[in-house]
Each structure stands twice: as C-alpha cells, then as structure tokens.
Design an enzyme around this catalytic site. Structure first.
Site, PDB file in Angstrom:
ATOM      1  N   PHE A 106       6.783   2.189  -4.538  1.00 25.20           N
ATOM      2  CA  PHE A 106       8.131   2.401  -3.893  1.00 25.20           C
ATOM      3  C   PHE A 106       8.672   4.008  -4.296  1.00 25.20           C
ATOM      4  O   PHE A 106       9.607   4.329  -3.865  1.00 25.20           O
ATOM      5  CB  PHE A 106       9.092   1.455  -4.732  1.00 25.20           C
ATOM      6  CG  PHE A 106       8.928   0.152  -4.199  1.00 25.20           C
ATOM      7  CD1 PHE A 106       9.232  -0.382  -3.070  1.00 25.20           C
ATOM      8  CD2 PHE A 106       8.182  -1.068  -5.085  1.00 25.20           C
ATOM      9  CE1 PHE A 106       9.126  -1.644  -2.537  1.00 25.20           C
ATOM     10  CE2 PHE A 106       7.956  -2.146  -4.425  1.00 25.20           C
ATOM     11  CZ  PHE A 106       8.308  -2.516  -3.379  1.00 25.20           C
TER      12      PHE A 106
ATOM     13  N   TYR B 259       3.187   4.657   0.869  1.00 26.76           N
ATOM     14  CA  TYR B 259       3.762   5.318   2.124  1.00 26.76           C
ATOM     15  C   TYR B 259       2.566   6.065   2.706  1.00 26.76           C
ATOM     16  O   TYR B 259       1.626   6.721   2.259  1.00 26.76           O
ATOM     17  CB  TYR B 259       4.798   6.350   1.663  1.00 26.76           C
ATOM     18  CG  TYR B 259       6.023   5.542   0.915  1.00 26.76           C
ATOM     19  CD1 TYR B 259       6.543   4.575   1.571  1.00 26.76           C
ATOM     20  CD2 TYR B 259       6.133   5.938  -0.399  1.00 26.76           C
ATOM     21  CE1 TYR B 259       7.636   3.917   0.653  1.00 26.76           C
ATOM     22  CE2 TYR B 259       7.453   5.491  -1.128  1.00 26.76           C
ATOM     23  CZ  TYR B 259       8.042   4.458  -0.500  1.00 26.76           C
ATOM     24  OH  TYR B 259       8.966   3.766  -1.383  1.00 26.76           O
TER      25      TYR B 259
ATOM     26  N   HIS C 215      11.448  -9.072  -0.173  1.00 14.17           N
ATOM     27  CA  HIS C 215      11.076  -7.467  -0.088  1.00 14.17           C
ATOM     28  C   HIS C 215      12.397  -6.894   0.029  1.00 14.17           C
ATOM     29  O   HIS C 215      13.325  -7.310   0.815  1.00 14.17           O
ATOM     30  CB  HIS C 215      10.220  -7.305   0.670  1.00 14.17           C
ATOM     31  CG  HIS C 215       9.286  -5.884   0.693  1.00 14.17           C
ATOM     32  ND1 HIS C 215       9.939  -4.762   1.042  1.00 14.17           N
ATOM     33  CD2 HIS C 215       8.225  -5.772  -0.267  1.00 14.17           C
ATOM     34  CE1 HIS C 215       9.322  -3.864   0.812  1.00 14.17           C
ATOM     35  NE2 HIS C 215       7.990  -4.364   0.032  1.00 14.17           N
TER      36      HIS C 215
ATOM     37  N   ASP D  27       0.790  -1.053  -0.181  1.00 12.49           N
ATOM     38  CA  ASP D  27      -0.083   0.027   0.121  1.00 12.49           C
ATOM     39  C   ASP D  27       0.797   1.276   0.015  1.00 12.49           C
ATOM     40  O   ASP D  27       2.077   1.102   0.131  1.00 12.49           O
ATOM     41  CB  ASP D  27      -1.011   0.121   0.986  1.00 12.49           C
ATOM     42  CG  ASP D  27      -0.411  -0.069   2.658  1.00 12.49           C
ATOM     43  OD1 ASP D  27       0.837  -0.230   2.587  1.00 12.49           O
ATOM     44  OD2 ASP D  27      -1.077   0.420   3.550  1.00 12.49           O
TER      45      ASP D  27
END
Length: 227
Positions: free
Chosen positions: A75, A64, A184, A62
């Site tokens: 990102f 920031y 990740h 989701d």
C-alpha cells in the site's frame, strides 16, 4: 539477504527448490523487462520490520505496477509520488477514527519502523501488468511467512482486507493473535465494509491490552484536505 532476524527465520525457505525457481525467474525478468519494485527494494517490508518487532500485519496483493510507485511495502508509495486510491481510502478511515489530517505523503515507512509489517502476497510485478508474477511461487513463500508469524508468541494483529487477504485467515491459528477482516480499501469495495471498520483503533486497543506500545498511525507530512 535481509540483514536481521528474518534471515534465520527464512533460511530454510531460501534453500527450498521452489524459492530457487522464484529467484531464477525474477532475475531473468529483471534482465529483460521493467519490473517493480527496484530489485534492492523487493524485501523492504522485511528489512524495515524485523520479525521480533512485528505487532501488526497488513496484507496487500502485488506491488503497484506503474513507474515509481512500488518500494517493497504493501500500500505504500515513495515520497513525492501521488497517493494511490486505495491508500487515500486508508487515510480517510484513519481520519474518521482519529481525526488525523490526511497526509500528502503515501510513504508508510514510519509504520514499518514501529512494527507494522506491510506484506504483499506477491513481491514483484511487471510494469503495467498487474498480477503478472502471481503464479511464479511468491504465494507459497508469503504463505510460509504468515505461518512463521503465526508461530510467534508475542501478540500480533492481522488486518485482512479483501477476499484475497481473507483467504489467509486459515493460516492464522495461534490464539495469541487477533484477526480483523473487512472489504478491500479500493474505490470499488471500500464502501462495502472497509469504511467504518475501525481497524486501526481496534488494533491499538488490542496491543495496549497486551501491554505493547500502540502504533502511531499519523503520517506527519500532512495537508488539511484531500484534493
């Protein structure tokens, strides 16, 4: 709604009951709380990377949830804001693969404009409350977006980083496409497989082999060392 070929591809989705409920929920949230990204940037990934242009898909979770960081691209963070830790690790991996300098900008719009679809599986979030909109229906919508991408004839590289992204592997069945999986890039898991994954070079090798233009992963506004 978006302004390019995604509108036609998603027309049925936009008219489904579940999406109407998402819209009603999110609009109410924007009126009563601080929600990110700004309303006009929720579909930035789609606006900056038309469906016909998609060559690489990078899945985030989701947005920031701190002020000023989210702008609708997984990102990525707008110019002038500190680079989040996961994105710093992405840049470190690119430096290892290509020896590009670490940038001082976390804005990935240049990737999106080259055909990198930076999709979060949830498109909105309440300030300071990670995953707060993860149950409102966005997952259904973005799963269906992945299914649309899977149906494309033109080869696409899917970069699935982390367990949540890896769950989407079952949606990608088209043999035209390449799926690359690693841990990740967050500080908690990057050393468990993301560092050294070589995904950026592997993606470009695949695109080149298919006769498609490679992605320039270098962010041009750069500094020489990480702080």
């Amino acid at each position: 709604m978006i302004g390019n070929d995604w509108d036609n591809a998603l027309e049925d989705e936009f008219n489904k009951d579940y999406f109407i409920k998402i819209k009603e929920f999110v609009e109410a949230e924007y009126k009563t709380k601080t929600i990110y990204p700004p309303k006009e940037e929720v579909f930035n990934a789609f606006k900056l990377c038309p469906l016909d242009n998609v060559k690489v898909v990078i899945l985030g979770q989701d947005p920031y949830h701190e002020k000023g960081q989210a702008h609708g691209l997984a990102f990525s963070t707008p110019e002038g804001h500190p680079i989040p830790r996961s994105l710093k690790n992405i840049f470190k991996e690119i430096k290892e693969e290509y020896n590009y300098p670490i940038p001082d900008s976390g804005c990935l719009e240049s990737w999106a404009k080259q055909g990198v679809f930076l999709l979060n599986t949830v498109l909105t979030v309440e300030e300071g409350n990670a995953n707060s909109h993860s149950k409102c229906g966005w997952q259904t919508f973005t799963d269906n977006v992945i299914k649309i991408l899977n149906q494309q004839d033109s080869p696409i590289v899917f970069l699935l980083w982390g367990k949540q992204a890896e769950l989407k592997k079952e949606l990608i069945t088209n043999p035209n496409h390449l799926v690359l999986i690693s841990s990740h890039p967050s500080p908690f898991s990057a050393r468990r497989g993301f560092f050294g994954c070589n995904h950026f070079k592997l993606a470009n090798e695949f695109l080149k082999d298919k006769g498609l233009e490679e992605i320039d992963w270098q962010i041009k506004n750069v500094q020489t060392t990480l702080i």
